[in-house]
Design a protein around this motif. Sequence first.
Motif, PDB file in Angstrom:
ATOM      1  N   CYS A   5       0.855  -1.179   0.000  1.00  0.00           N
ATOM      2  CA  CYS A   5       0.000   0.000   0.000  1.00  0.00           C
ATOM      3  C   CYS A   5       0.894   1.232   0.000  1.00  0.00           C
ATOM      4  O   CYS A   5       1.725   1.405   0.883  1.00  0.00           O
ATOM      5  N   GLY A   6       0.725   2.094  -0.990  1.00  0.00           N
ATOM      6  CA  GLY A   6       1.558   3.285  -1.096  1.00  0.00           C
ATOM      7  C   GLY A   6       0.734   4.536  -1.193  1.00  0.00           C
ATOM      8  O   GLY A   6      -0.322   4.639  -0.587  1.00  0.00           O
ATOM      9  N   SER A  63       5.952   2.763   0.756  1.00  0.00           N
ATOM     10  CA  SER A  63       4.812   1.866   0.903  1.00  0.00           C
ATOM     11  C   SER A  63       4.971   0.980   2.131  1.00  0.00           C
ATOM     12  O   SER A  63       6.056   0.858   2.699  1.00  0.00           O
TER      13      SER A  63
END
Length: 214
Positions: free
Chosen positions: A39-40, A181
Amino acid sequence: MTLKSTSSTPALPTRHAERGRLHLLALPALLGLGTLAACGDKKDEGAQPAAKAAAVTPDQAYEKIAAQGKGFTVGALMAANPAYVLFDPQCPHCGHLWTASQALLPKAKFVWIPVSFINGKSAPQGAAILSAANPAEFMAAHETSLLAGTGGTPLPASVAPEVEATIKANTVLFNDLSVESVPYVVAKNVKTGQVVTHAGAMETAALAELLGLS
């Protein structure tokens, strides 16, 4: 350092937030296809320099996290060198890594350090995990809910100021590392003694190889 198991009207969404939401909506589909990612698209949190910070070496990252990161510890508590995991409670890929790490708990010590940049639930859920009587059990329930698509554990009615400050400090640390991320793993390989890093989820076998446990 490790922390021991211890209304206003909403603003209209910005274009950046809309992009973030679209990105998150795509994550369950990616997981369903077996794609392991991260997840970034992190938001600015704390004091970030205008220009991109110089890269931090793995050794520097390990030292900074060991000195400044605050989270909860699971696994082989007597292990000499913990594997640090920076995670956002709203990140499904972090949930996948949590699940993958469970089989390694008899061999490795993990310190899970919550940060906040995905959405408004990240910080209070991270605070709830750190404040739980048994953070490991609370985290397990939270990640089960998150991976099931139900958003994770309910938000706490209030957050203690000191725990809120911990989440903010962890997030500033994350930004200082110039990481883009989560999950972000920093550890010492038990076979070589070298510091290793990895951004993104992994299956159990890959995580074991990274840590020198295979």
